[in-house]
Design a protein around this motif. Structure first.
Motif, PDB file in Angstrom:
ATOM      1  N   UNK A 179      -9.793   6.722   0.573  1.00 33.68           N
ATOM      2  CA  UNK A 179      -8.522   7.206   0.242  1.00 33.68           C
ATOM      3  C   UNK A 179      -7.445   6.140   0.935  1.00 33.68           C
ATOM      4  N   UNK A 180      -6.781   5.143   0.354  1.00 33.63           N
ATOM      5  CA  UNK A 180      -6.071   4.361   0.841  1.00 33.63           C
ATOM      6  C   UNK A 180      -4.600   4.709   0.518  1.00 33.63           C
ATOM      7  N   UNK A 181      -3.862   5.006   1.552  1.00 35.85           N
ATOM      8  CA  UNK A 181      -2.600   5.128   1.390  1.00 35.85           C
ATOM      9  C   UNK A 181      -1.538   4.458   2.419  1.00 35.85           C
ATOM     10  N   UNK A 182      -0.474   4.173   2.103  1.00 36.44           N
ATOM     11  CA  UNK A 182       0.637   3.595   3.185  1.00 36.44           C
ATOM     12  C   UNK A 182       1.595   4.627   3.467  1.00 36.44           C
ATOM     13  N   UNK A 183       1.389   5.848   3.244  1.00 30.76           N
ATOM     14  CA  UNK A 183       2.045   7.036   3.401  1.00 30.76           C
ATOM     15  C   UNK A 183       1.642   7.852   4.634  1.00 30.76           C
ATOM     16  N   UNK A 193      -2.978  -1.629  -1.260  1.00 34.22           N
ATOM     17  CA  UNK A 193      -2.424  -0.715  -2.156  1.00 34.22           C
ATOM     18  C   UNK A 193      -1.742  -1.550  -3.350  1.00 34.22           C
ATOM     19  N   UNK A 194      -2.410  -2.395  -3.587  1.00 39.05           N
ATOM     20  CA  UNK A 194      -1.716  -3.279  -5.002  1.00 39.05           C
ATOM     21  C   UNK A 194      -2.546  -2.708  -6.122  1.00 39.05           C
ATOM     22  N   UNK A 195      -3.767  -2.201  -5.918  1.00 39.88           N
ATOM     23  CA  UNK A 195      -4.525  -1.224  -7.005  1.00 39.88           C
ATOM     24  C   UNK A 195      -3.514   0.043  -7.371  1.00 39.88           C
ATOM     25  N   UNK A 196      -3.036   0.700  -6.387  1.00 42.20           N
ATOM     26  CA  UNK A 196      -2.126   1.708  -6.452  1.00 42.20           C
ATOM     27  C   UNK A 196      -0.980   1.548  -7.400  1.00 42.20           C
ATOM     28  N   UNK A 237      -0.324  -1.037  -9.371  1.00 42.82           N
ATOM     29  CA  UNK A 237      -0.874  -1.316 -10.873  1.00 42.82           C
ATOM     30  C   UNK A 237      -0.924   0.069 -11.579  1.00 42.82           C
ATOM     31  N   UNK A 238      -1.913   0.717 -11.032  1.00 41.91           N
ATOM     32  CA  UNK A 238      -2.130   2.077 -11.656  1.00 41.91           C
ATOM     33  C   UNK A 238      -0.649   2.827 -12.030  1.00 41.91           C
ATOM     34  N   UNK A 239       0.141   2.832 -11.107  1.00 42.68           N
ATOM     35  CA  UNK A 239       1.662   3.399 -11.161  1.00 42.68           C
ATOM     36  C   UNK A 239       2.263   2.762 -12.258  1.00 42.68           C
ATOM     37  N   UNK A 240       2.002   1.377 -12.064  1.00 46.36           N
ATOM     38  CA  UNK A 240       2.837   0.669 -13.340  1.00 46.36           C
ATOM     39  C   UNK A 240       2.284   1.095 -14.690  1.00 46.36           C
ATOM     40  N   UNK A 241       0.986   1.020 -14.767  1.00 46.10           N
ATOM     41  CA  UNK A 241       0.251   1.293 -16.237  1.00 46.10           C
ATOM     42  C   UNK A 241       0.650   2.823 -16.521  1.00 46.10           C
ATOM     43  N   UNK A 257     -10.322  -6.413 -11.311  1.00 46.45           N
ATOM     44  CA  UNK A 257     -10.152  -7.774 -10.700  1.00 46.45           C
ATOM     45  C   UNK A 257      -9.433  -7.482  -9.271  1.00 46.45           C
ATOM     46  N   UNK A 258      -8.603  -6.557  -9.322  1.00 48.71           N
ATOM     47  CA  UNK A 258      -7.926  -6.254  -7.980  1.00 48.71           C
ATOM     48  C   UNK A 258      -8.920  -5.734  -7.053  1.00 48.71           C
ATOM     49  N   UNK A 259      -9.601  -4.919  -7.572  1.00 48.36           N
ATOM     50  CA  UNK A 259     -10.681  -4.218  -6.698  1.00 48.36           C
ATOM     51  C   UNK A 259     -11.711  -5.271  -5.871  1.00 48.36           C
ATOM     52  N   UNK A 260     -12.088  -6.305  -6.959  1.00 45.42           N
ATOM     53  CA  UNK A 260     -12.912  -7.126  -6.535  1.00 45.42           C
ATOM     54  C   UNK A 260     -12.416  -7.936  -5.572  1.00 45.42           C
TER      55      UNK A 260
END
Length: 100
Positions: free
Chosen positions: A12-16, A60-63, A65-69, A90-93
């Motif tokens: 669980x990755x978070x910057x909060x 948190x790049x994946x987060x 992009x998911x929020x944008x989608x 690709x981001x996860x890899x």
């Protein structure tokens, strides 16, 4: 999606800082959002062999992009993903290769 793929370990990755603290402690269990916190903890405990929580602004790049989608979806539409989107894969890899 993680449950459908039968993934047993999750990070669980978070910057909060408050989200991380809520997951690893009981400090927020009785707060206004305590129900959500307890639900998250219950999901983690019952569905995963192990999970770890840490803060990282780099990961948190994946987060984002998911929020944008998700924000591009119509409010009335139901989003169903048959597979993980290529941009997310690709981001996860890249995150995995950056941490090895």
């Amino acid at each position: 999606m993680v449950l459908q793929l039968q993934i047993g370990r999750i990070s669980l990755e978070t910057d909060a800082a408050m989200v991380k603290q809520a997951v690893i402690s009981t400090d927020y269990d009785l707060s206004i959002c305590g129900g959500l916190v307890l639900e998250l903890k219950q999901l983690l405990v019952t569905n995963f062999v192990s999970f770890q929580s840490y803060m990282s602004r780099e990961c948190n790049r994946v987060d984002h992009v998911l929020a944008l989608l998700g924000s591009a979806c119509l409010a009335q539409s139901e989003l169903v993903l048959v597979a993980i989107p290529v941009c997310i894969t690709r981001l996860v890899a890249k995150d995995i290769s950056d941490h090895e």
